[in-house]
Scaffold this active site. Structure first.
Site, PDB file in Angstrom:
ATOM      1  N   CYS A 101      52.591  57.006  39.378  1.00  0.00           N
ATOM      2  CA  CYS A 101      52.608  56.524  37.989  1.00  0.00           C
ATOM      3  C   CYS A 101      51.714  55.295  37.848  1.00  0.00           C
ATOM      4  O   CYS A 101      51.865  54.311  38.571  1.00  0.00           O
ATOM      5  CB  CYS A 101      54.043  56.182  37.587  1.00  0.00           C
ATOM      6  SG  CYS A 101      54.205  55.436  35.949  1.00  0.00           S
TER       7      CYS A 101
ATOM      8  N   CYS B  23      64.489  67.609  23.593  1.00  0.00           N
ATOM      9  CA  CYS B  23      63.050  67.800  23.837  1.00  0.00           C
ATOM     10  C   CYS B  23      62.605  69.238  23.583  1.00  0.00           C
ATOM     11  O   CYS B  23      61.416  69.484  23.346  1.00  0.00           O
ATOM     12  CB  CYS B  23      62.697  67.413  25.273  1.00  0.00           C
ATOM     13  SG  CYS B  23      62.800  65.650  25.609  1.00  0.00           S
TER      14      CYS B  23
ATOM     15  N   CYS C 180      52.403  58.949  28.173  1.00  0.00           N
ATOM     16  CA  CYS C 180      53.532  59.860  27.981  1.00  0.00           C
ATOM     17  C   CYS C 180      54.429  59.425  26.829  1.00  0.00           C
ATOM     18  O   CYS C 180      55.035  60.261  26.153  1.00  0.00           O
ATOM     19  CB  CYS C 180      54.334  60.006  29.273  1.00  0.00           C
ATOM     20  SG  CYS C 180      55.085  58.480  29.890  1.00  0.00           S
TER      21      CYS C 180
ATOM     22  N   CYS D  21      49.956  63.267  31.419  1.00  0.00           N
ATOM     23  CA  CYS D  21      49.953  62.297  32.518  1.00  0.00           C
ATOM     24  C   CYS D  21      48.671  62.433  33.345  1.00  0.00           C
ATOM     25  O   CYS D  21      48.386  63.500  33.901  1.00  0.00           O
ATOM     26  CB  CYS D  21      51.173  62.498  33.422  1.00  0.00           C
ATOM     27  SG  CYS D  21      51.217  61.337  34.812  1.00  0.00           S
TER      28      CYS D  21
ATOM     29  N   ASP E 234      67.325  44.417  31.695  1.00  0.00           N
ATOM     30  CA  ASP E 234      66.314  44.900  32.635  1.00  0.00           C
ATOM     31  C   ASP E 234      66.061  43.947  33.794  1.00  0.00           C
ATOM     32  O   ASP E 234      65.001  43.971  34.396  1.00  0.00           O
ATOM     33  CB  ASP E 234      65.002  45.179  31.883  1.00  0.00           C
ATOM     34  CG  ASP E 234      64.044  46.037  32.700  1.00  0.00           C
ATOM     35  OD1 ASP E 234      64.537  46.846  33.510  1.00  0.00           O
ATOM     36  OD2 ASP E 234      62.830  45.897  32.536  1.00  0.00           O
TER      37      ASP E 234
ATOM     38  N   CYS F 106      50.876  51.949  31.313  1.00  0.00           N
ATOM     39  CA  CYS F 106      50.313  53.215  30.836  1.00  0.00           C
ATOM     40  C   CYS F 106      51.274  53.779  29.806  1.00  0.00           C
ATOM     41  O   CYS F 106      52.446  53.999  30.105  1.00  0.00           O
ATOM     42  CB  CYS F 106      50.137  54.195  31.995  1.00  0.00           C
ATOM     43  SG  CYS F 106      49.487  55.818  31.501  1.00  0.00           S
TER      44      CYS F 106
ATOM     45  N   CYS G 139      58.966  71.356  24.378  1.00  0.00           N
ATOM     46  CA  CYS G 139      57.800  70.467  24.382  1.00  0.00           C
ATOM     47  C   CYS G 139      57.541  69.894  25.767  1.00  0.00           C
ATOM     48  O   CYS G 139      58.458  69.459  26.466  1.00  0.00           O
ATOM     49  CB  CYS G 139      58.019  69.326  23.383  1.00  0.00           C
ATOM     50  SG  CYS G 139      56.683  68.121  23.345  1.00  0.00           S
TER      51      CYS G 139
END
Length: 377
Positions: free
Chosen positions: A219, A193, A249, A203, A139, A246, A196
């Site tokens: 965001c 997914c 999600c 959010c 990263d 955050c 869903c």
């Protein structure tokens, strides 16, 4: 005598075993050329401006979009995942308005420091056994780890754009080993997914233009970590007491029900960072900030941006007893802090704010701070 390369099957088996011993929870291999779709997807997001003021994303777009643009010799990429599943519901603290909510990944040691050494050790084993060149990334380079991890079978990118694993839900740190060795790729994971939309629906700022797309400018994780200016007014109330990141999600993903708590003790939450008191955080000076977050990723945003976030949370607390903490920062050296302090004081104690307004405006040299006295709350 020069050591002879192992058979590929034996090499992969040894690498998997060593990865598990080092603490990695997921292991997969992708061809460096496995995602030719990435440049177009990345450029579409950049053209839409979804990267906000993260200019480095645009500056490194060519290398970010293609592993071979980053390193032409790369033939295979080993993707590793480390589970950082939390011990408790990370959303529970959102209901405690006098406390700060810190993203799960930042509640202990900086994961870059923990994972990079493990990656280097595994890459060294690969190099010794195969004679191939290797490079490791965590990263900190223009590598699109999530789509590559999808290609390597570790999981799939969910509608919230985060990698989702059947075994670990949305709680995987990713690292990559690029190598010149030709290794057999794993089977890519299909998106699972279904219908869903929990991650999209929860959010607080509607940051997803559509499933599988994220506008970072909306965001909260971007705004309170990467964004260097004042928190835009329209996002301050939705920010609540989220003082770093955050997890909304991620935390509501149904696949989390299969996730276990991280077996890496250094990634488990420190007790003092699970639900820290806003009053204590608002009183931190620069030395106190550096001491509290010495080994944490939080330290990289610096004291001023951290106080900006804390003061927004103070303003959202509804607790007039915290107003003096905001008032005490009206003369802060950094305009980010002064502006957030004005907003918090006006929210908690309008009369005290009115009493401070003329004196503050008389000594204020920063226009954006002056405007905080008249901006809509």
């Amino acid at each position: 005598m020069t050591a002879q390369p192992q058979s590929t099957d034996k090499l992969i088996a040894e690498l998997r075993a060593r990865a598990t011993a080092l603490g990695f929870d997921s292991f997969g291999i992708a061809a460096a050329s496995s995602r030719p779709d990435l440049p177009a997807k990345l450029n579409a997001a950049l053209d839409a401006g979804w990267h906000g003021d993260m200019e480095w994303m645009a500056e490194t777009a060519e290398r970010r979009g293609s592993p071979n643009a980053l390193w032409p010799e790369a033939r295979s990429i080993i993707l590793l995942g480390v589970n950082y599943g939390p011990q408790s519901d990370p959303l529970a603290v959102l209901g405690e308005r006098d406390r700060g909510t810190i993203s799960v990944y930042a509640r202990n040691r900086d994961y870059h420091e923990i994972i990079k050494g493990k990656l280097k050790e595994l890459a060294g084993l690969l190099s010794r056994r195969s004679g191939a060149e290797v490079k490791v990334f965590v990263d900190t380079a223009p590598v699109m780890e999530k789509p590559l991890a999808e290609a390597a079978g570790l999981g799939w990118q969910g509608k919230h754009t985060v990698l989702v694993s059947r075994e670990f839900g949305s709680w995987l740190f990713l690292g990559a080993i690029f190598t010149s060795a030709e290794l057999p790729p794993s089977t890519p994971h299909e998106e699972s997914c279904g219908s869903c939309t929990r991650c999209l629906d929860i959010c607080p700022t509607n940051a997803f233009p559509a499933p599988f797309q994220l506008d970072a400018r909306k965001c909260l994780a971007y705004l309170n970590i990467e964004h260097q200016g004042p928190i835009p007014h329209e996002f301050r109330v939705p920010m609540g007491n989220r003082i770093y990141g955050c997890d909304d999600c991620l935390a509501v993903c149904p696949w989390n029900k299969f996730a276990s708590v991280s077996r890496e003790a250094k990634l488990r939450a420190r007790a003092d960072l699970e639900r820290p008191a806003l009053a204590d955080l608002a009183r931190l000076d620069d030395d106190g900030f550096r001491s509290l977050f010495a080994a944490s990723p939080i330290k990289r945003i610096g004291h001023a941006r951290f106080l900006r976030n804390v003061l927004i949370a103070v303003g959202n607390s509804g607790d007039a007893d915290l107003a003096p903490l905001a008032e005490a920062r009206l003369d802060a050296e950094n305009p980010l802090v002064r502006g957030a302090a004005i907003w918090a004081l006006r929210r908690l104690a309008p009369a005290r704010a009115d009493a401070q307004r003329l004196a503050s405006l008389g000594r204020e040299s920063h226009n954006s701070v002056s405007l905080e006295w008249t901006a809509d709350l």
